[in-house]
Scaffold this active site. Structure first.
Site, mmCIF file in Angstrom:
data_model
loop_
_atom_site.group_PDB
_atom_site.id
_atom_site.type_symbol
_atom_site.label_atom_id
_atom_site.label_comp_id
_atom_site.label_asym_id
_atom_site.label_seq_id
_atom_site.Cartn_x
_atom_site.Cartn_y
_atom_site.Cartn_z
ATOM 1 N N THR A 1 -5.590 12.385 6.034
ATOM 2 C CA THR A 1 -4.124 12.660 6.829
ATOM 3 C C THR A 1 -4.030 13.832 7.663
ATOM 4 O O THR A 1 -3.448 13.970 8.641
ATOM 5 C CB THR A 1 -3.146 12.913 5.603
ATOM 6 O OG1 THR A 1 -3.334 11.623 4.771
ATOM 7 C CG2 THR A 1 -1.869 12.809 5.989
ATOM 8 N N SER B 1 -7.477 4.753 3.963
ATOM 9 C CA SER B 1 -7.303 4.096 2.843
ATOM 10 C C SER B 1 -7.906 2.599 3.126
ATOM 11 O O SER B 1 -8.296 2.070 2.206
ATOM 12 C CB SER B 1 -6.043 4.150 2.202
ATOM 13 O OG SER B 1 -5.794 5.441 1.434
ATOM 14 N N LYS C 1 5.374 2.173 -2.930
ATOM 15 C CA LYS C 1 5.232 3.643 -3.216
ATOM 16 C C LYS C 1 5.578 3.800 -4.837
ATOM 17 O O LYS C 1 6.323 3.006 -5.359
ATOM 18 C CB LYS C 1 6.347 4.530 -2.506
ATOM 19 C CG LYS C 1 5.925 6.179 -2.590
ATOM 20 C CD LYS C 1 4.844 6.287 -1.281
ATOM 21 C CE LYS C 1 4.557 7.842 -1.220
ATOM 22 N NZ LYS C 1 3.446 7.950 -0.003
ATOM 23 N N LYS D 1 0.908 -1.128 0.008
ATOM 24 C CA LYS D 1 -0.029 -0.051 -0.038
ATOM 25 C C LYS D 1 1.037 1.068 0.038
ATOM 26 O O LYS D 1 1.843 1.310 0.658
ATOM 27 C CB LYS D 1 -0.996 -0.176 1.241
ATOM 28 C CG LYS D 1 -1.752 1.136 1.241
ATOM 29 C CD LYS D 1 -3.175 0.753 0.463
ATOM 30 C CE LYS D 1 -4.029 2.023 0.350
ATOM 31 N NZ LYS D 1 -3.772 2.847 -0.733
ATOM 32 N N LYS E 1 4.715 2.164 8.652
ATOM 33 C CA LYS E 1 3.350 3.116 8.944
ATOM 34 C C LYS E 1 2.233 2.074 9.165
ATOM 35 O O LYS E 1 1.658 2.241 9.925
ATOM 36 C CB LYS E 1 3.153 4.141 8.071
ATOM 37 C CG LYS E 1 2.099 5.290 8.192
ATOM 38 C CD LYS E 1 2.054 6.404 7.355
ATOM 39 C CE LYS E 1 3.192 6.906 6.926
ATOM 40 N NZ LYS E 1 3.035 7.900 5.846
#
Length: 424
Positions: A198, A357, A114, A78, A102
């Site tokens: 976020t 998410s 990423k 992710k 994270k």
């Protein structure tokens, strides 16, 4: 057990060097083997692609794109997709590693990934960005999917970008696959509360950090570097909590008001002009000074590597809350620690996006949508749990919050790896 004296990839520089150094400390603390350390330091899969674009004027341009999948041990990979001229493979590797930690820290069943394209979206039309996105998606299509790797928005991308990715992937598969990305428009299966998740998480953490230092939000001041997806919302939520946000910056300028900026009016100005520069209800200041102003809390919410050995000694805030990924270099971290400035690390502070998410992905799998209140309440619960885990570990082991957060996250990944074993 023996441990290497330097990060596994000593030739790394910039964000990747910082990410590897953080892992190295955690590996030493946890006494994991050199082989497992090396496994955790290395991406499981990475793909570099060329992206040709026929521009609106008929000329041909070529861009570089990347997708790095750091770890799958706890679940599908992710991580966001960013469009920025500075994107390179090492940056994406670092960001993918931080995503692994994270996800583990906030206990969502994902690994880290990423993606990035080395392009300046401000210099391209919407139709050009659509063509770039669809070509990039086609190139990485074999390695993404709702059970494999799920992209999301990041710097320079948004819900429209995610809609293009979802459509391109769905056309290739022959049916609609809403779960291939998160951060989508609501009308295409997006989640209530995702756009501000976020920012909301950053604000939750900032307020808990203030409480831990005995700072009353109604008498507190803050400065926010960056006024994009994260910084804008963080500034708004902090102002709504009573904090006077004295300064905000973006790539084009910075503004300051001693008694606090009117964030709503500033947002309207940015919508009209594209920048905080020129806001008539504030004083223009040097963007570089935003991180070192006389405020209680600084929120670096732009890009990595902005708090460095050169400016860390000038920081006046008592608390730094990392809204961006990797904004504090290893050297700056050491300086801030020596000065007793509380640094709340990125893998904790800005984890709200990946938490929601995850909620969006769950809703897509269920073909069901939660209310915004349900999303926000569950987000706050997850962020508070992660905060208390880090604080308790830090107090018990005498570590900084970054050290504790990384150790907790790495330990969870290591435990999952131990239970799964190594095949064959």
């Amino acid at each position: 057990m023996a441990h290497p004296e330097s990060p596994v990839l000593p030739q790394a520089a910039g964000p990747l060097a910082d990410a590897l150094a953080q892992l190295h400390k955690a590996a030493a603390t946890l006494e994991i083997s050199d082989g497992l350390h090396q496994l955790l330091a290395s991406p499981r899969r990475e793909l570099a692609v060329s992206i040709p674009l026929r521009r609106d004027d008929g000329t041909l341009a070529l861009y570089s794109g990347f997708r790095v999948q750091h770890n799958f041990t706890r679940g599908p990979a992710k991580g966001g997709l960013r469009y920025a001229p500075s994107v390179d493979l090492d940056e994406v590797r670092a960001l993918a590693m931080w995503m692994t930690w994270k996800c583990a820290l906030v206990d969502v069943p994902y690994g880290g990934a990423k993606g990035g394209v080395a392009i300046d979206p401000r210099e391209h039309s919407k139709s050009e960005l659509e063509r770039v996105t669809r070509r990039y998606t086609t190139e990485i299509l074999p390695i993404i999917g709702p059970e494999v790797d799920i992209p999301a928005p990041d710097v320079g991308t948004d819900e429209q970008t995610m809609a293009w990715i979802m459509d391109t992937y769905s056309v290739a598969r022959g049916y609609t696959v809403t779960g291939v990305v998160t951060g989508k428009p609501l009308s295409l299966g997006g989640s209530q509360g995702r756009a501000q998740a976020t920012s909301r998480g950053v604000a939750h953490i900032a307020l808990m950090a203030m409480a831990s230092r005995g700072i009353d939000p109604n008498h507190a001041t803050a400065a926010v570097q960056g006024f994009g997806k994260v910084g804008h919302g963080a500034a708004r939520f902090l102002a709504e909590a009573g904090v006077r946000v004295r300064a905000v910056s973006d790539v084009d300028g910075a503004v300051y008001a001693h008694d606090g900026l009117d964030i709503a009016r500033l947002a309207e100005h940015v919508d009209r002009t594209g920048s905080v520069a020129g806001f008539d209800s504030a004083e223009a200041i040097d963007p570089g000074s935003v991180l070192t102003l006389d405020v209680d809390v600084v929120v670096p919410a732009a890009v990595e590597g902005v708090l460095t050995e050169d400016n860390a000694s000038k920081v006046q805030a008592r608390i730094v809350v990392e809204g961006a990924n990797g904004p504090t270099t290893e050297a700056a971290d050491a300086i801030l620690k020596d000065r007793d400035i509380l640094v709340v690390p990125d893998i904790l502070a800005n984890a709200g996006g990946v938490v929601v998410s995850y909620f969006e992905w769950v809703q897509a799998n269920q073909a069901y949508q939660w209310t915004e209140r349900e999303v926000n309440d569950r987000l706050e619960e997850r962020m508070a749990k992660a905060w208390h885990d880090v604080v308790a570990h830090s107090g018990a082991h005498g570590m900084t919050y970054r050290e504790s957060a990384t150790v907790l996250a790495v330990e969870r990944v290591v435990e999952a790896h131990r239970l799964r074993g190594l095949y064959p």
